[in-house]
Design an enzyme around this catalytic site. Structure first.
Site, PDB file in Angstrom:
ATOM      1  N   TYR A   1       4.252 -28.121 -20.675  1.00 20.99           N
ATOM      2  CA  TYR A   1       4.881 -27.325 -21.739  1.00 20.99           C
ATOM      3  C   TYR A   1       6.384 -27.622 -21.779  1.00 20.99           C
ATOM      4  CZ  TYR A   1       7.312 -23.281 -23.657  1.00 20.99           C
ATOM      5  OH  TYR A   1       8.171 -22.474 -24.360  1.00 20.99           O
TER       6      TYR A   1
ATOM      7  N   SER B   1      13.225 -24.097 -24.536  1.00 19.06           N
ATOM      8  CA  SER B   1      12.781 -23.257 -23.416  1.00 19.06           C
ATOM      9  C   SER B   1      13.500 -23.586 -22.118  1.00 19.06           C
ATOM     10  CB  SER B   1      11.278 -23.469 -23.193  1.00 19.06           C
ATOM     11  OG  SER B   1      10.859 -22.844 -21.990  1.00 19.06           O
TER      12      SER B   1
ATOM     13  N   LYS C   1       8.901 -29.590 -24.699  1.00 17.06           N
ATOM     14  CA  LYS C   1      10.134 -29.012 -25.274  1.00 17.06           C
ATOM     15  C   LYS C   1      11.315 -29.956 -25.045  1.00 17.06           C
ATOM     16  CE  LYS C   1       8.717 -24.993 -26.873  1.00 17.06           C
ATOM     17  NZ  LYS C   1       8.873 -24.577 -28.265  1.00 17.06           N
TER      18      LYS C   1
HETATM   19  C1  WQD Z   1       6.977 -14.469 -14.957  1.00 17.52           C
HETATM   20  C2  WQD Z   1       6.817 -14.081 -13.498  1.00 17.52           C
HETATM   21  C3  WQD Z   1       4.992 -15.242 -12.425  1.00 17.52           C
HETATM   22  C4  WQD Z   1       1.887 -13.286 -14.900  1.00 17.52           C
HETATM   23  C5  WQD Z   1       7.262 -18.483 -19.167  1.00 17.52           C
HETATM   24  C6  WQD Z   1       6.788 -19.741 -19.874  1.00 17.52           C
HETATM   25  C7  WQD Z   1       7.319 -19.761 -21.229  1.00 17.52           C
HETATM   26  C8  WQD Z   1       8.827 -19.660 -21.221  1.00 17.52           C
HETATM   27  C9  WQD Z   1       9.364 -18.886 -20.033  1.00 17.52           C
HETATM   28  C10 WQD Z   1       9.674 -19.642 -23.451  1.00 17.52           C
HETATM   29  C11 WQD Z   1       6.517 -15.279 -12.590  1.00 17.52           C
HETATM   30  C12 WQD Z   1       4.717 -13.732 -12.493  1.00 17.52           C
HETATM   31  C13 WQD Z   1       3.105 -13.677 -14.349  1.00 17.52           C
HETATM   32  C14 WQD Z   1       0.953 -12.588 -14.093  1.00 17.52           C
HETATM   33  C15 WQD Z   1       2.497 -12.683 -12.258  1.00 17.52           C
HETATM   34  N1  WQD Z   1       9.235 -18.947 -22.384  1.00 17.52           N
HETATM   35  N2  WQD Z   1       3.403 -13.376 -13.057  1.00 17.52           N
HETATM   36  N3  WQD Z   1       1.297 -12.308 -12.794  1.00 17.52           N
HETATM   37  O1  WQD Z   1       6.185 -18.510 -15.907  1.00 17.52           O
HETATM   38  O2  WQD Z   1       8.544 -17.500 -15.926  1.00 17.52           O
HETATM   39  O3  WQD Z   1       7.675 -18.800 -17.857  1.00 17.52           O
HETATM   40  O4  WQD Z   1       8.389 -17.914 -19.788  1.00 17.52           O
HETATM   41  O5  WQD Z   1       9.638 -20.812 -23.561  1.00 17.52           O
HETATM   42  O6  WQD Z   1       6.694 -18.704 -21.917  1.00 17.52           O
HETATM   43  O7  WQD Z   1       7.250 -20.891 -19.250  1.00 17.52           O
HETATM   44  O8  WQD Z   1       6.756 -16.498 -17.344  1.00 17.52           O
HETATM   45  O9  WQD Z   1       5.662 -14.324 -17.673  1.00 17.52           O
HETATM   46  O10 WQD Z   1       4.232 -16.295 -16.924  1.00 17.52           O
HETATM   47  O11 WQD Z   1       5.850 -15.268 -15.310  1.00 17.52           O
HETATM   48  O12 WQD Z   1       2.778 -12.419 -11.086  1.00 17.52           O
HETATM   49  O13 WQD Z   1      -0.172 -12.210 -14.523  1.00 17.52           O
HETATM   50  O14 WQD Z   1       5.691 -13.212 -13.378  1.00 17.52           O
HETATM   51  O15 WQD Z   1       4.580 -15.799 -11.183  1.00 17.52           O
HETATM   52  O16 WQD Z   1       7.144 -15.055 -11.342  1.00 17.52           O
HETATM   53  P1  WQD Z   1       7.291 -17.850 -16.644  1.00 17.52           P
HETATM   54  P2  WQD Z   1       5.542 -15.572 -16.868  1.00 17.52           P
END
Ligand code: WQD
Length: 326
Positions: free
Chosen positions: A140, A116, A144
C-alpha cells in the site's frame, strides 16, 4: 470555484467534500460506491457513480470543466495490500494514472492527492518529517510513493501542479454530526473499536503489547478527518494562488497507544469493549508520529480536533446515530 472530488462518498472524501462546500466551492463527486456510501452525499453536490478504471467516463466527466481535482479513491488497508497486491496495483496505480491522463486530456492542471505516512516505512528517527527516508514496509505504501513519483513527472512534463498530503492515522467524524456514513469492514483501530463497542464485533485483537513503547502497544499519530479536510482546502488555495507543487505530512504530532485508546473508548462509550492480546501484525512499526511543521509553514495549517477525546467522542456519536445506542 468548481472541484471534482474523486472518492468523495468515502470516509475521508466526504469530510473533504463537505469542507469545500462549506467554503462555497461547487463540488462534484465521482465515486463507484465500492467503499463509499450515498449516506455521505448532500443535495448541493453533483454526483457521478463511476469507476476510475472507466477511462472514457472519467474524461467525459472531467471535460465538464474543473479548477482542480482531489483524488481520495484508493484501497488503503496495509495488511490486505500484502495479500492482494494486484488489487492495489489496479486501483491505486492504474486508477491514478487514469486520473492523471484524463486531467491532462481535459486541461485540468491542479491535483490534490491523498498520500500516506505509509510511504516512510520503519522510522529512522521521530518525529517523521518530509525529508525522512522513504522505504515503505507494505505494498500500500509502495503504491502511494510510486504515485508521488508519477506526479513529479507529470508536473515536469505536463505542468500538472500537485499537493501530496501524507496522512498519518485518519480518525474521528464531523463534530457537527452531518456525516455519519460508516466504513464497510474497517481494518483501522478506531472504527474496529467502535464496532466492538456498538456490538458489531465480539472483541478487539490488540496486535502485540511487547513493543518498545510506554505501555508495550503500538503508538500512532491520529489526525481528525475535519483537520485533514481543512488541510485539503488550504492545499487547494495554495495551488490556486501559488501554483507550485508540494508534499507535506499531516499529523497531530501526538502519539497515542492502542491500550490508551482502548481505555479512553471504554470510558467515553460506557461499554466494556472486550479485548485480547494477539501476536504482532507483520510490518507494524512500534511508533509513528509526524512532524507537521512544513504544513504549518506552507499552509498555515494546524490541527484543532485531533485530541483523542474528540476523535473518540465524534466517532461514537456517528456509530450510535447510525446504529442506535443499544
Ligand atoms: C493502528 C494501530 C495496530 C487494528 C494505517 C494504514 C493506512 C494509513 C495509516 C492513510 C497499530 C493497532 C489495529 C486492530 C490493533 N492511513 N491495531 N488491532 O497500521 O498505523 O496504518 O493508517 O494512508 O490506513 O497504513 O493503522 O489503524 O491499522 O493500526 O491492535 O484491530 O492499532 O497494530 O499499532 P496503521 P491501523
Amino acid at each position: 470555484m468548481k472541484v471534482l472530488v474523486i472518492g468523495g462518498a468515502g470516509y475521508i472524501g466526504s469530510h473533504v467534500a463537505r469542507c469545500f462546500a462549506d467554503h462555497g466551492i461547487q463540488v462534484t463527486i465521482y465515486d463507484n460506491l465500492s467503499t463509499g456510501t450515498t449516506d455521505n452525499l448532500f443535495p448541493d453536490y453533483v454526483f457521478h457513480q463511476a469507476d476510475i478504471l472507466d477511462y472514457t467516463t472519467l474524461v467525459s466527466v472531467m471535460r465538464e470543466g474543473f479548477d482542480a481535482v482531489v483524488h481520495l479513491a484508493a484501497a488503503k488497508a496495509a495488511g490486505e495490500s500484502m495479500v492482494k497486491p494486484e488489487k492495489y496495483s489496479l486501483q491505486n496505480i492504474t486508477g491514478t494514472l487514469n486520473i492523471l491522463n484524463a486531467a491532462c486530456e481535459a486541461g485540468i492542471s491542479r491535483l490534490v492527492f491523498s498520500s500516506s505516512a505509509a510511504i516512510y516505512g520503519e522510522p529512522a528517527y521521530l518525529p517523521i518529517d518530509e525529508a525522512h527516508p522513504k522505504q515503505p514496509a507494505n505494498y500500500y505504501g509502495f503504491t502511494k510513493l510510486e504515485i508521488e513519483r508519477f506526479l513529479e513527472w507529470y508536473d515536469r512534463l505536463k505542468g500538472l501542479k500537485f499537493a501530496a498530503l501524507r496522512y498519518f492515522n485518519a480518525a474521528g467524524y464531523d463534530p457537527e454530526g452531518r456525516i455519519t456514513g460508516l466504513e464497510k469492514n474497517p481494518a483501522n483501530l478506531v472504527p474496529v473499536i467502535m464496532e466492538v463497542a456498538i456490538g458489531r464485533r465480539p472483541h478487539l485483537d490488540v496486535f502485540g503489547t511487547d513493543y518498545p513503547t510506554r505501555d508495550g502497544s503500538g503508538v500512532r499519530d491520529y489526525i481528525h478527518v475535519t483537520d485533514l479536510a481543512d488541510a485539503h482546502y488550504r492545499a487547494l488555495l495554495y495551488l490556486m494562488d501559488r501554483g507550485e507543487s508540494f508534499a507535506v505530512n499531516l499529523g497531530s504530532e501526538q502519539g497515542s497507544s492502542v491500550l490508551e485508546i482502548l481505555e479512553a473508548a471504554r470510558r467515553i462509550t460506557g461499554r466494556e469493549i472486550p479485548a485480547r492480546v494477539t501476536g504482532r501484525r507483520p510490518g507494524d512499526p512500534a511508533t509513528l508520529v509526524a512532524s507537521s511543521a512544513e504544513a504549518k509553514r506552507l499552509l498555515g495549517w494546524e490541527a484543532h480536533y485531533s485530541d483523542m477525546e474528540t476523535i473518540l467522542a465524534t466517532s461514537w456519536k456517528a456509530y450510535t446515530s447510525r446504529l442506535g445506542n443499544p
